[in-house]
Design a protein around this motif. Sequence first.
Motif, PDB file in Angstrom:
ATOM      1  N   THR A   1     114.956 -12.883 -23.868  1.00 41.15           N
ATOM      2  CA  THR A   1     114.216 -12.271 -22.943  1.00 41.15           C
ATOM      3  C   THR A   1     113.511 -11.315 -23.849  1.00 41.15           C
ATOM      4  O   THR A   1     113.833 -10.763 -25.110  1.00 41.15           O
ATOM      5  N   SER A   2     112.385 -10.901 -23.279  1.00 39.56           N
ATOM      6  CA  SER A   2     111.447 -10.003 -23.977  1.00 39.56           C
ATOM      7  C   SER A   2     112.153  -8.431 -23.878  1.00 39.56           C
ATOM      8  O   SER A   2     112.705  -8.039 -23.045  1.00 39.56           O
ATOM      9  N   GLY A   3     111.708  -7.673 -24.834  1.00 47.09           N
ATOM     10  CA  GLY A   3     112.098  -6.387 -25.138  1.00 47.09           C
ATOM     11  C   GLY A   3     111.083  -5.285 -25.233  1.00 47.09           C
ATOM     12  O   GLY A   3     109.964  -5.464 -25.514  1.00 47.09           O
TER      13      GLY A   3
ATOM     14  N   ILE B   1     108.913  -5.430 -12.641  1.00 42.87           N
ATOM     15  CA  ILE B   1     109.146  -6.826 -12.165  1.00 42.87           C
ATOM     16  C   ILE B   1     108.136  -7.232 -11.506  1.00 42.87           C
ATOM     17  O   ILE B   1     107.788  -6.907 -10.597  1.00 42.87           O
ATOM     18  N   VAL B   2     107.573  -8.650 -11.636  1.00 46.15           N
ATOM     19  CA  VAL B   2     106.605  -9.290 -11.045  1.00 46.15           C
ATOM     20  C   VAL B   2     106.944 -10.360 -10.427  1.00 46.15           C
ATOM     21  O   VAL B   2     107.385 -11.420 -11.075  1.00 46.15           O
ATOM     22  N   GLY B   3     107.252 -10.435  -9.030  1.00 49.19           N
ATOM     23  CA  GLY B   3     107.715 -11.610  -8.215  1.00 49.19           C
ATOM     24  C   GLY B   3     109.027 -12.240  -8.822  1.00 49.19           C
ATOM     25  O   GLY B   3     109.186 -13.445  -9.076  1.00 49.19           O
ATOM     26  N   GLY B   4     109.862 -11.470  -9.617  1.00 49.18           N
ATOM     27  CA  GLY B   4     111.284 -11.970  -9.842  1.00 49.18           C
ATOM     28  C   GLY B   4     111.153 -11.882 -11.318  1.00 49.18           C
ATOM     29  O   GLY B   4     112.153 -12.072 -11.858  1.00 49.18           O
ATOM     30  N   PHE B   5     110.075 -11.764 -12.117  1.00 48.36           N
ATOM     31  CA  PHE B   5     110.018 -11.866 -13.742  1.00 48.36           C
ATOM     32  C   PHE B   5     109.914 -10.707 -14.204  1.00 48.36           C
ATOM     33  O   PHE B   5     109.002  -9.600 -13.854  1.00 48.36           O
ATOM     34  N   ASN B   6     110.740 -10.164 -15.189  1.00 49.01           N
ATOM     35  CA  ASN B   6     110.732  -9.010 -16.089  1.00 49.01           C
ATOM     36  C   ASN B   6     109.560  -9.204 -16.773  1.00 49.01           C
ATOM     37  O   ASN B   6     109.319 -10.098 -17.616  1.00 49.01           O
ATOM     38  N   ALA B   7     108.616  -7.949 -16.711  1.00 47.12           N
ATOM     39  CA  ALA B   7     107.545  -7.882 -17.771  1.00 47.12           C
ATOM     40  C   ALA B   7     107.856  -6.463 -18.450  1.00 47.12           C
ATOM     41  O   ALA B   7     108.009  -5.512 -17.836  1.00 47.12           O
ATOM     42  N   TYR B   8     107.608  -6.674 -19.740  1.00 47.22           N
ATOM     43  CA  TYR B   8     107.747  -5.611 -20.632  1.00 47.22           C
ATOM     44  C   TYR B   8     106.418  -5.087 -21.190  1.00 47.22           C
ATOM     45  O   TYR B   8     105.899  -5.690 -21.892  1.00 47.22           O
ATOM     46  N   PRO B   9     106.143  -3.736 -20.998  1.00 45.35           N
ATOM     47  CA  PRO B   9     104.657  -3.450 -21.587  1.00 45.35           C
ATOM     48  C   PRO B   9     104.395  -3.636 -22.815  1.00 45.35           C
ATOM     49  O   PRO B   9     103.472  -3.820 -23.476  1.00 45.35           O
TER      50      PRO B   9
ATOM     51  N   ALA C   1      93.588 -12.664 -21.252  1.00 40.59           N
ATOM     52  CA  ALA C   1      95.009 -12.324 -20.957  1.00 40.59           C
ATOM     53  C   ALA C   1      95.187 -13.628 -20.482  1.00 40.59           C
ATOM     54  O   ALA C   1      96.452 -14.323 -20.886  1.00 40.59           O
ATOM     55  N   ARG C   2      94.814 -14.304 -19.595  1.00 38.39           N
ATOM     56  CA  ARG C   2      95.281 -15.430 -19.037  1.00 38.39           C
ATOM     57  C   ARG C   2      95.148 -16.727 -19.990  1.00 38.39           C
ATOM     58  O   ARG C   2      96.047 -17.529 -19.947  1.00 38.39           O
ATOM     59  N   GLU C   3      94.391 -16.773 -20.961  1.00 32.30           N
ATOM     60  CA  GLU C   3      94.352 -17.620 -22.269  1.00 32.30           C
ATOM     61  C   GLU C   3      95.570 -17.607 -23.093  1.00 32.30           C
ATOM     62  O   GLU C   3      95.801 -18.310 -23.597  1.00 32.30           O
ATOM     63  N   HIS C   4      96.063 -16.349 -23.051  1.00 29.91           N
ATOM     64  CA  HIS C   4      97.076 -16.080 -24.026  1.00 29.91           C
ATOM     65  C   HIS C   4      98.133 -15.611 -23.861  1.00 29.91           C
ATOM     66  O   HIS C   4      99.228 -15.265 -24.761  1.00 29.91           O
ATOM     67  N   MET C   5      98.618 -15.344 -22.723  1.00 32.47           N
ATOM     68  CA  MET C   5     100.030 -15.034 -22.114  1.00 32.47           C
ATOM     69  C   MET C   5     100.437 -15.678 -20.867  1.00 32.47           C
ATOM     70  O   MET C   5      99.655 -16.030 -20.269  1.00 32.47           O
ATOM     71  N   ALA C   6     101.590 -15.749 -20.669  1.00 30.34           N
ATOM     72  CA  ALA C   6     102.075 -16.212 -19.169  1.00 30.34           C
ATOM     73  C   ALA C   6     101.544 -15.365 -17.945  1.00 30.34           C
ATOM     74  O   ALA C   6     101.268 -14.208 -18.315  1.00 30.34           O
ATOM     75  N   ASN C   7     101.454 -16.167 -17.172  1.00 32.33           N
ATOM     76  CA  ASN C   7     100.583 -15.584 -16.071  1.00 32.33           C
ATOM     77  C   ASN C   7     101.253 -14.289 -15.400  1.00 32.33           C
ATOM     78  O   ASN C   7     100.558 -13.334 -14.976  1.00 32.33           O
ATOM     79  N   PHE C   8     102.583 -14.120 -15.203  1.00 28.53           N
ATOM     80  CA  PHE C   8     103.130 -12.861 -14.820  1.00 28.53           C
ATOM     81  C   PHE C   8     102.963 -11.720 -15.844  1.00 28.53           C
ATOM     82  O   PHE C   8     103.048 -10.774 -15.221  1.00 28.53           O
ATOM     83  N   LYS C   9     102.721 -11.861 -16.942  1.00 25.35           N
ATOM     84  CA  LYS C   9     102.334 -10.849 -17.859  1.00 25.35           C
ATOM     85  C   LYS C   9     101.138 -10.363 -17.843  1.00 25.35           C
ATOM     86  O   LYS C   9     100.587  -9.299 -18.227  1.00 25.35           O
ATOM     87  N   VAL C  10     100.059 -11.148 -17.066  1.00 26.16           N
ATOM     88  CA  VAL C  10      98.628 -10.757 -17.257  1.00 26.16           C
ATOM     89  C   VAL C  10      98.404  -9.469 -16.203  1.00 26.16           C
ATOM     90  O   VAL C  10      98.700  -9.352 -15.205  1.00 26.16           O
ATOM     91  N   PRO C  11      97.779  -8.374 -16.755  1.00 23.55           N
ATOM     92  CA  PRO C  11      97.712  -7.347 -15.913  1.00 23.55           C
ATOM     93  C   PRO C  11      96.750  -7.599 -14.899  1.00 23.55           C
ATOM     94  O   PRO C  11      95.695  -8.525 -14.935  1.00 23.55           O
TER      95      PRO C  11
END
Length: 527
Positions: free
Chosen positions: A182-184, A427-435, A486-496
Amino acid sequence: MRHDLAFQSIPNVVRAAARRFGDATALVDGDRRIGFRELEDLMLRAVASAQALGIGPGDRAGLCAPNSVEWIVAALGIQGAGGIVVPLNTRFKARELSYILRRSGARALFAAASFLGTDHTAELKRADPDLPALTTTVSLPGASGAAYMTWGQFLGLGTASRAAHRAIDRLTPDRVSDVMFTSGTTGHPKGVMLTHGQSLRAYGWMSTQYGFRASDSFLVIPPFFHCFGYKAGWLASFLHGVTVIPMAVFDAGRALELIERERVSILLGPPTIFHDLLHHPGRGERDLSSLRVSMTGGSTIPESLIHAMKKDLSFDIVLSAYGLTESAALVTTTRVGDAEETVARTTGRPIPDVEVRLTDASGGQVPAGRDGEIRVRGYNVTRGYWDDPEATAAAIDGDGWLHTGDIGHLDAAGNLVIVDRKKDMYIVGGFNAYPAEIEKLLLGCEHIAQVAVVGVPDARMGEVGCAFVVAAPGARPTEEDVVAWAREHMANFKVPRHVRFVDALPRNAGLKVLKDDLRARYRGGER
C-alpha cells in the motif's frame, strides 16, 4: 462460526467447497464455467506446479493480472505450496512494479502478457532486467512462443497429488498468506503482512452478516489486487458456494449485460460503479431484478445514491463499511436493517472482537461525538510491514493499537463517522492516492523543479489530483505535457487531472508546503 478455525487456510476453503458444493458453478469467466470440484483440481495442479518451480514455505511470488480464473488459481497455487502472494496493481508502470518485486524479494512473477495495452513482463524486463531474487516469470495467460513460461506450461509441471494435499494440510491460520503493498506518505509503498486466519475470520463474518448464500452470483468488479475484490470478493464467495464472475475491466454496459444474463445478486464496489450503472442509457432495457446485496465505500456516499440503488437497481440491501489494508480492510460496517441515513452518514459499528478508539493529539480517548484519530485493535490488524520494523513500530503501538491517521467520531449509536482521511490522501474512484508518492514520481520529469499534489472534488470520481508545479529553469511545460508524462510513468488513477503552474509553493517557517493554501487556491480558481 469461527471461519479461521473451521477452514485453517485460504486453499483449504476450496477443498471444503468441492466437498460441500460439488459440481455447482464456482466461476464464470467469459465462455468458461468451472465447478467447485474442477476448481479444486486446478488448484492442486497449481500447487504441485508451484512446488516444481521451487516455491515453498515463506517464498514470495508476485501476481500482476486482471480479474480472471488464472489470477485465482495462481494465488491458490502459490499459497497452497506455502508461499506468500504479492498482489500487484495492474495499472502500475514498470518502475512501480520493480520496486515492489525488489522490496518483497519475489522469486517468481505471474503477469498478464497483455492488459490495457501493456505487456507487463516485457516492460519490466526493459526497466529492470536484473531483479536479484526473481528466477521465473509465468506469462498469464501466455501465447505460444512467448519469451516466458506460459500458463499452460506452468500447469503442466504438476498434477493433483498427495504431495499437494499435504502441503495444504501444513498451512495454519497464523501463516502469512499475502503481502499487500500500500502506498504511503513516505513516497514508497509498504508491504502489509496478512495471515490466512485474519482474512477467513473477517470475511467469513462479513459475508455471513451480508447474507451470502449458495444460490447467489457475484459480479466481482473491484480488482483482485485489492482486498475489496480478492477477500470480500472471491474468497468470501467460496466460503458460501457463491458463483464468482470476475470482470477484468469495468464497463457499465457490459456489467448490465452480465447482471441480466447471469442473474447477478451480489455487487460490491466504490460509488463510481453504481453511479455509472444508474446513468447508463441502456439500464432501462435490462432486467436487474436479481440484484440483492451491495456494499459501497471509499468516499462519502450520498443518501440519494443509496435510495437510487434500491429503487432503480433493485437492491434489497445496501451497506457501507470502513477499513484499511493494515486492518485486513475491514474495521466497521453497517448492518442489515440500518436506515439509509445511517448507511450514508456513517460506516457502521466495529466488527466482533475488534476495538475502535478515538484519541486526541496526546493519545487520550475522546468522548462520543468528538472528533479524534481513529485507532484500531484486534485480530484484523496486520502483523507488520514487510522487512520494515521502523514503519511497523510507527503504525502499531506497544499496546497493539493501529494508528490509522484517519479522523472521525462515534455517534450516539456507536456508528463511526469519518470526517477526514489520512492527511493529504485522497480517493480516486475507489483507489487510494498518496500525494507524496505521486510527487516523487513527478519529480522524475525534467521539466518539473518542484511539485505539490492535493486532492480536489470531482463529480464522477469523487476526488482527483491537482498538481501545483514550479517549472524547471528554462522549461515551459504545458498542462498537457505534464499529464502526458504522468500517464507514461504512473498508474492512471495517480495521474493528476489538473495542473496549475506557480512561481513558488507556499511554505511555512519550517519550509513545509501549505497544502490547505493550495486547496483554497484551487477552490478560488487561482492559478
